[in-house]
Write an enzyme that holds these catalytic residues in place. Structure first.
Site, mmCIF file in Angstrom:
data_model
loop_
_atom_site.group_PDB
_atom_site.id
_atom_site.type_symbol
_atom_site.label_atom_id
_atom_site.label_comp_id
_atom_site.label_asym_id
_atom_site.label_seq_id
_atom_site.Cartn_x
_atom_site.Cartn_y
_atom_site.Cartn_z
ATOM 1 N N LYS A 174 10.515 -10.525 4.182
ATOM 2 C CA LYS A 174 10.666 -9.503 3.137
ATOM 3 C C LYS A 174 12.134 -9.128 2.941
ATOM 4 O O LYS A 174 12.581 -8.887 1.823
ATOM 5 C CB LYS A 174 9.877 -8.248 3.522
ATOM 6 C CG LYS A 174 8.381 -8.408 3.426
ATOM 7 C CD LYS A 174 7.677 -7.099 3.763
ATOM 8 C CE LYS A 174 6.171 -7.273 3.615
ATOM 9 N NZ LYS A 174 5.444 -6.036 3.970
ATOM 10 N N CYS A 207 -7.763 -9.733 14.538
ATOM 11 C CA CYS A 207 -8.192 -8.705 13.572
ATOM 12 C C CYS A 207 -7.539 -9.029 12.236
ATOM 13 O O CYS A 207 -7.094 -10.160 12.021
ATOM 14 C CB CYS A 207 -7.839 -7.303 14.060
ATOM 15 S SG CYS A 207 -6.079 -6.943 14.022
ATOM 16 N N THR A 210 -1.962 -10.158 1.125
ATOM 17 C CA THR A 210 -2.586 -8.838 0.938
ATOM 18 C C THR A 210 -1.546 -7.751 0.619
ATOM 19 O O THR A 210 -1.913 -6.616 0.337
ATOM 20 C CB THR A 210 -3.378 -8.408 2.188
ATOM 21 O OG1 THR A 210 -2.500 -8.516 3.316
ATOM 22 C CG2 THR A 210 -4.591 -9.297 2.405
ATOM 23 N N ASN A 211 -0.254 -8.096 0.666
ATOM 24 C CA ASN A 211 0.789 -7.127 0.298
ATOM 25 C C ASN A 211 0.922 -6.995 -1.220
ATOM 26 O O ASN A 211 1.394 -5.974 -1.727
ATOM 27 C CB ASN A 211 2.173 -7.569 0.823
ATOM 28 C CG ASN A 211 2.261 -7.633 2.328
ATOM 29 O OD1 ASN A 211 3.041 -8.406 2.866
ATOM 30 N ND2 ASN A 211 1.468 -6.842 3.031
ATOM 31 N N CYS A 257 -4.186 1.301 6.870
ATOM 32 C CA CYS A 257 -4.496 0.724 5.553
ATOM 33 C C CYS A 257 -5.382 -0.508 5.655
ATOM 34 O O CYS A 257 -6.177 -0.797 4.771
ATOM 35 C CB CYS A 257 -3.224 0.335 4.824
ATOM 36 S SG CYS A 257 -2.319 1.742 4.231
ATOM 37 N N GLY A 307 4.974 -0.877 0.763
ATOM 38 C CA GLY A 307 4.458 -0.160 -0.398
ATOM 39 C C GLY A 307 5.297 1.050 -0.777
ATOM 40 O O GLY A 307 5.516 1.326 -1.953
#
Lengths: 84, 356
Positions: free
Chosen positions: B78, B319, B61-62, B180, B33
């Site tokens: 990435k 998680c 979710t990015n 986050c 981000g």
């Protein structure tokens, strides 16, 4: 005294700012320090005590535990944040 | 027409500053981000050499905040995606890419090649590692950090200025400050802070204006407020001569990690899997793995609820992103309960990406 809250301290207290009435237990007489304020806030909000790395600013300057504060000061509680 | 004409025409900037950008090298740690706006603007503005450290893949979710990535990039590294984009954006830039996470072993080598470092990471261990490495190597670094609707920005270790440890001397504990994934972040907030980081980098390189050294900017997006706190340097924080023995980031390597695909395979083979989802109750109620049965014990209750674990079979911990599960495995490991502990790499995010 106004305390501005950032990051998780805002979530713990539940608002952006905290006003300390001058009649509060924290007291008006004599000099108080950042350390005493932290202890007082820790009693009101035990979750705050768990923050090992909380910076405190007094009138927009980073303050040490022994920095003296009075009722007209603006305090900020600044925890580190890590998101990227 | 010179592509940089719109900035070289500025009399406070001029061709001299442009030349300084061309001669400069900047390392951006993390292409997420924060890192993405930093990279896009520094590349556009003509910084000669850009380094990128990144080893994540693009997750679904990015996309709400890492605006360079598209739906076609899901599951891709990435580093590959960002390099390709930046190369088409500016073919004059020299790129040095590091397909790794910054670690105690590689940090000094990597950082020593650059003039300025940008901290765009998402965790405290790497932030402290960058600080200590930059102090040792005498490099300035431009730090940005975000949470929720808020951001923090500062330039550390610049011209004998204070460092990250002068603000926050010690790393907070694992469970102390939410990340986050747990707490969320509004998509545009890292864009704002990342752009400000890019601006500070330009000022550090060219000497134009006043870099945000000895000052911490606190941004609150909901109030549109920008507050600056000044702080000074503590000499003991400048005296770092070697990295710490550990920054607490190695725990992921020490414990058994399992890819979600392997867990799915085990499940399909008919193995009964004891899967513990350590996200909050709210997260669990909103969404849990649809195809493998799991039990929800939030991370902060885990140690108090170990009697609910079946100690006769392996324990798989899940998680959202793989961070809390790593912490959970570490906590349980210390209890010596007996069964083998696995943490599921990439967490539910990985499942969401793979099932796209």
């Amino acid at each position: 005294m106004t305390i501005l809250l950032f990051g998780i301290t805002k979530d713990i207290v539940g608002s952006n700012t905290l006003s300390m009435p001058s009649s509060s237990e924290f007291g008006t007489t004599g000099s108080k320090t950042v350390k005493e304020l932290k202890e007082y806030l820790g009693k009101m909000y035990p979750e705050l005590k768990k923050l090992s790395s909380l910076a405190v600013a007094v009138n927009n300057s980073y303050a040490q535990d022994d920095t003296v504060i009075d009722n007209f000061d603006e305090i900020a509680l600044i925890p580190p944040v890590s998101g990227g | 027409m010179d592509r940089y004409q719109r900035q070289t025409v500025l009399k406070e900037f001029g061709p001299e500053a442009q030349e300084m950008l061309k001669d400069a090298s900047v390392l951006v740690v993390g292409a997420g981000g924060l890192g993405i706006p930093v990279l896009q603007y520094l590349n556009a503005m003509g910084v000669g050499t850009l380094g990128i450290v990144e080893q994540d893949v693009v997750e679904i979710t990015n996309l709400q905040r890492q605006v360079l990535y598209t739906e076609n990039d899901l599951g891709k590294p990435k580093l590959d995606v960002v390099l390709k984009r930046l190369q088409t954006q500016n073919s004059n830039t020299r790129f040095k890419v590091f397909d790794t996470f910054l670690s105690r072993q590689n940090a000094l080598d990597i950082i020593s090649e650059f003039d300025v470092v940008v901290d765009g990471t998402d965790n405290f261990p790497t932030r402290y590692l960058i600080n200590d490495s930059c102090v040792i190597l005498k490099k300035p670094f431009v730090s940005g950090a975000i949470q929720g609707f808020e951001g923090q920005l500062s330039v550390f270790n610049f011209q004998d200025g204070p460092t990250y440890r002068c603000l926050f001397p010690n790393m907070p504990g694992q469970a102390e400050i939410p990340n986050c994934n747990e707490n969320g972040v509004l998509g545009v907030v890292p864009g704002i802070i990342g752009n400000l980081q890019a601006l500070e980098v330009i000022k550090v390189i060219t000497g134009r204006g006043e870099a945000l050294s000895g000052k911490l900017l606190l941004f609150n997006g909901l109030l549109q407020s920008y507050q600056t706190i000044s702080f000074s340097r503590c000499p003991e924080n400048m005296a770092i001569t070697s990295l710490q023995e550990s920054y607490g980031m190695e725990l992921c390597d020490v414990y058994n990690t399992l890819k979600l695909e392997d867990l799915e395979k085990l499940s399909k083979e008919g193995t009964t899997i004891q899967l513990i989802d350590v996200r909050t109750e709210e997260e669990y109620t909103n969404y849990c793995l649809p195809h493998i049965k799991s039990k929800n014990i939030p991370l902060d209750e885990l140690l108090a609820r170990t009697q609910e674990l079946d100690l006769n079979s392996p324990i798989y911990i899940l998680c959202q992103s793989g961070k809390r599960s790593a912490v959970a495995v570490k906590q349980l490991e210390e209890l010596n309960l007996g069964p083998t502990l696995y943490h599921i790499e990439g967490g539910i995010n990985r499942f969401l990406t793979l099932s796209q």
